[in-house]
Design a protein around this motif. Structure first.
Motif, PDB file in Angstrom:
ATOM      1  N   ALA A 228      98.488  49.187  32.711  1.00  6.85           N
ATOM      2  CA  ALA A 228      98.850  48.451  31.502  1.00  6.85           C
ATOM      3  C   ALA A 228      98.060  47.147  31.411  1.00  6.85           C
ATOM      4  O   ALA A 228      97.584  46.763  30.330  1.00  6.85           O
ATOM      5  N   GLY A 229      97.904  46.463  32.544  1.00  7.68           N
ATOM      6  CA  GLY A 229      97.097  45.253  32.561  1.00  7.68           C
ATOM      7  C   GLY A 229      95.640  45.527  32.221  1.00  7.68           C
ATOM      8  O   GLY A 229      94.995  44.769  31.505  1.00  7.68           O
ATOM      9  N   ALA A 230      95.118  46.645  32.743  1.00  2.97           N
ATOM     10  CA  ALA A 230      93.737  47.022  32.435  1.00  2.97           C
ATOM     11  C   ALA A 230      93.565  47.365  30.963  1.00  2.97           C
ATOM     12  O   ALA A 230      92.467  47.220  30.405  1.00  2.97           O
ATOM     13  N   PHE A 231      94.653  47.809  30.318  1.00  2.00           N
ATOM     14  CA  PHE A 231      94.613  48.129  28.893  1.00  2.00           C
ATOM     15  C   PHE A 231      94.798  46.899  28.007  1.00  2.00           C
ATOM     16  O   PHE A 231      94.814  47.016  26.790  1.00  2.00           O
ATOM     17  N   GLY A 232      94.993  45.724  28.633  1.00  2.35           N
ATOM     18  CA  GLY A 232      95.036  44.498  27.850  1.00  2.35           C
ATOM     19  C   GLY A 232      96.375  43.824  27.737  1.00  2.35           C
ATOM     20  O   GLY A 232      96.515  42.861  26.983  1.00  2.35           O
ATOM     21  N   SER A 233      97.376  44.286  28.499  1.00  5.42           N
ATOM     22  CA  SER A 233      98.685  43.640  28.398  1.00  5.42           C
ATOM     23  C   SER A 233      98.766  42.359  29.221  1.00  5.42           C
ATOM     24  O   SER A 233      99.720  41.596  29.099  1.00  5.42           O
ATOM     25  N   GLY A 234      97.762  42.108  30.082  1.00  2.00           N
ATOM     26  CA  GLY A 234      97.773  40.918  30.934  1.00  2.00           C
ATOM     27  C   GLY A 234      98.636  41.136  32.168  1.00  2.00           C
ATOM     28  O   GLY A 234      99.181  42.225  32.397  1.00  2.00           O
TER      29      GLY A 234
ATOM     30  N   VAL B 203      92.087  53.782  23.135  1.00  2.00           N
ATOM     31  CA  VAL B 203      92.443  52.668  24.013  1.00  2.00           C
ATOM     32  C   VAL B 203      91.184  51.903  24.396  1.00  2.00           C
ATOM     33  O   VAL B 203      90.171  52.503  24.772  1.00  2.00           O
ATOM     34  N   THR B 204      91.263  50.585  24.301  1.00  2.00           N
ATOM     35  CA  THR B 204      90.185  49.722  24.772  1.00  2.00           C
ATOM     36  C   THR B 204      90.543  49.202  26.160  1.00  2.00           C
ATOM     37  O   THR B 204      91.619  48.622  26.354  1.00  2.00           O
ATOM     38  N   VAL B 205      89.657  49.411  27.113  1.00  2.00           N
ATOM     39  CA  VAL B 205      89.918  48.990  28.490  1.00  2.00           C
ATOM     40  C   VAL B 205      89.373  47.573  28.680  1.00  2.00           C
ATOM     41  O   VAL B 205      88.172  47.341  28.590  1.00  2.00           O
TER      42      VAL B 205
END
Length: 223
Positions: free
Chosen positions: A185-191, A125-127
């Motif tokens: 989820a937002g921190a993982f890139g979902s916005g 996972v990219t944060v």
């Protein structure tokens, strides 16, 4: 008076930490449960692409249930050893509550520091927003510590202590759990990261702390 409360909190925290380091059953249960869960999730997904919201949910499921494996012992061990009455007689209720809560928070932060990097590594996972992830984890751990300490006191002496603890914890912690998943989820890139979720988690943590402080006096001094 204020100084004595802080001294009491410090003494209770040191007592819990010393006992935890001497008898590592709760620590071992939490960390082994976390490691086993992470291994199972990693092998089940087999390197497949998973959307950020599902990854966030998996991370918080690992954190929550690993915490449940050890956080319920904060009063149960003293009840089993027969020292709970002595603590009730000589320990101010707020010092006992906050000292044990601080120890539980310390343990949960250690658990999160163990689980989260391993999860990110195993799930690849990219944060995108590390500060949001850090704040979310800290607020989530605070909520679990506050609710867990109060419910552990409430369920002390119950014949089905562990099962009752988990049943009572889940509805109480849901207002922390659900926004934590969205923020992670937002921190993982979902916005879709919003400060309202962080503010809501902080407010609910404060409500839990105040509610635990008020209710604990009745639990601690009841006949």
């Amino acid at each position: 008076m204020q100084q004595s409360i802080w001294q009491g909190i410090k003494l209770v925290f040191i007592k819990e930490l010393t006992a935890g380091l001497r008898f590592k059953a709760a620590w071992a249960a939490m960390f082994m449960f976390a490691l086993t869960t992470l291994a199972c999730v990693s092998m089940a997904l087999q390197g497949g692409v998973v959307e950020p919201r599902l990854l966030a949910a998996l991370l918080w499921v690992c954190l929550f249930f690993a915490a449940m494996a050890g956080a319920d012992r904060v009063f149960a061990d003293e009840d089993t050893a027969g020292t709970l009455l002595t603590l009730r007689i000589f320990g101010p209720s707020q010092a006992v509550l906050l000292g044990k809560m601080l120890y539980t928070l310390f343990l949960l932060v250690l658990l999160a520091m163990f689980i989260t990097p391993l999860f990110l590594l195993l799930m690849d996972v990219t944060v995108a927003a590390p500060l949001v992830l850090l704040g979310t984890v800290l607020l989530g751990c605070t909520g679990i510590a506050a609710a867990g300490t109060l419910i552990a006191a409430l369920t002390t002496g119950a014949s089905v202590h562990s099962g009752l603890f988990s049943i009572l914890m889940l509805p109480v912690i849901l207002p922390v759990f659900l926004p934590a998943i969205s923020l992670t989820a937002g921190a993982f890139g979902s916005g879709g990261i919003t400060g309202l979720y962080l503010g809501g988690m902080a407010l609910y943590d404060l409500i839990l702390l105040v509610g635990a402080s008020i209710l604990f006096d009745y639990l601690w001094y009841e006949d």
